[in-house]
Design an enzyme around this catalytic site. Sequence first.
Site, mmCIF file in Angstrom:
data_model
loop_
_atom_site.group_PDB
_atom_site.id
_atom_site.type_symbol
_atom_site.label_atom_id
_atom_site.label_comp_id
_atom_site.label_asym_id
_atom_site.label_seq_id
_atom_site.Cartn_x
_atom_site.Cartn_y
_atom_site.Cartn_z
ATOM 1 N N ARG A 58 0.622 3.533 -3.205
ATOM 2 C CA ARG A 58 -0.301 4.907 -3.069
ATOM 3 C C ARG A 58 0.658 5.995 -3.627
ATOM 4 O O ARG A 58 0.188 6.771 -4.478
ATOM 5 C CB ARG A 58 -0.503 5.112 -1.561
ATOM 6 C CG ARG A 58 -1.025 6.539 -1.366
ATOM 7 C CD ARG A 58 -1.331 6.716 0.046
ATOM 8 N NE ARG A 58 -2.032 5.724 0.956
ATOM 9 C CZ ARG A 58 -1.420 4.820 1.525
ATOM 10 N NH1 ARG A 58 -0.082 4.751 1.661
ATOM 11 N NH2 ARG A 58 -2.248 3.799 2.129
ATOM 12 N N ASN B 257 -0.588 7.889 -7.227
ATOM 13 C CA ASN B 257 -0.754 9.184 -7.041
ATOM 14 C C ASN B 257 0.183 9.999 -8.348
ATOM 15 O O ASN B 257 -0.187 10.837 -9.022
ATOM 16 C CB ASN B 257 -0.606 9.915 -5.649
ATOM 17 C CG ASN B 257 -1.926 9.863 -4.928
ATOM 18 O OD1 ASN B 257 -2.849 10.701 -5.168
ATOM 19 N ND2 ASN B 257 -1.738 8.942 -4.300
ATOM 20 N N SER C 166 0.880 -1.237 0.153
ATOM 21 C CA SER C 166 0.048 0.018 0.015
ATOM 22 C C SER C 166 0.930 1.116 -0.079
ATOM 23 O O SER C 166 0.560 2.383 -0.738
ATOM 24 C CB SER C 166 -1.033 -0.017 1.299
ATOM 25 O OG SER C 166 -0.092 0.142 2.335
#
Lengths: 280, 156
Positions: free
Chosen positions: A213, A217, A209
């Site tokens: 992440r 992004n 994660s």
Amino acid sequence: MAGEIHTSTDYIKHHLQNLTWGQHSDGTWGLAHTAQEAKEMGFWAFNLDTLGFSVVLAVIFFFLFHRVAKKATTGVPSGAQNFVEMIVDFINDSVRGSFSGKNDLVAPLALTIFAWIFLMNLMDLVPIDWIPGLAGMVGLPFLKVVPTTDPNATFGMAIAVFALVLYYSIKIKGVGGFVGELTLQPFGKWALPINLFLEGVTLISKPISLALRLFGNMYAGEMIFILIAIMYGSGLMMGSFAGILQLGWAIFHILIITLQAFIFMTLTIVYLDMAHQEHH
Amino acid sequence: MNINATLIGQSISFFLFVWFCMKFVWPPLMVALNERKKNIADGLAAAERGRQEHELAERHAKDVIREAKDEAANIIAQAQKRSSEIVEEAKNEAKAEGDRLITAANAEIDQEINRAKEALRGQVVSIAVAGASRVLKQEIDEKAHNELLEDLVAQI
């Protein structure tokens, strides 16, 4: 290379390809000149742009901070020291807020993560054709300027953090304690496989994660910059509209790059804090 | 977009940078920050202490001034008392001196009177003798009556 670009698809693909150095299928070592070549190089290849930019940015960061740290006075701080102290104080407060154990590694780790990721993300605000354009003139086939849009970089950092989490889990709780934590909860020892599965997923999801992440992004942000850049080629009206869009997205992106650096840092602190706690 | 050995390179550089930060960047900055924090705390404490000392000194100064005023009033009162005493003494002395002078003058006057009396007595005798001798010149022989005359003089 600029000459090979004909369609929007080519343009996008060109911008998403790293400058890869590895072993060609004929056995020689060198730069990959097409995406196909890069793919064929397999695992033992290096993205020179990702490594280069990340190392250069880190060196710039450490050069500035080390220079200030060497001359740090306890009196009234000057401009540069003021700035550095502001950041250091902010990091220190964050670490004190979320990390309850005692470990001299965590605060410098947090500072490194925050500053490094922030600088790598910041490269996203450089207009996307400037540096690759220059590189094209020099003869480099590809160049991806933002290291955090390369999953290798984000996974590399996340795996390093994960290694620290494992190391401190075992160091603080012992091997038995750590294995017990993975197998004996939440359902007691009779449901050992279920426990191991649940806790294993929890453990593995941490680095994944973290890495995804940040990568997601930054990759999405980069993609939007690329799409805006395509609009420059379609007439004066669309071009000026694209200029406004790029400005707006860049301003919004300032928030995202800071936020992502902060999230990566905070989660790292939290994961290490969990590694330091004997019982939850 | 391929996962490759960049992963390893990135991890290694990450550890190197963290180590560098932990060794050379973080500690001196924290030392400076903590020291300044301590300095500021010390300064504030010193300021507080100074304020208290100042208050104390002010109170002390007030006490000293009040004492000095009392003492000055005391001294003035004493001086007034003493001055009236001195005036009184001077008065008494002057009076005594006057009295002494008067007594001395009186004594001298008495002496003068006595002396004058003596002189007058001698002259009266000689005048009386001269008068008597003129009256009695013929009848009384000076030699014969000398004894009588001397007796008379002694009596006067």
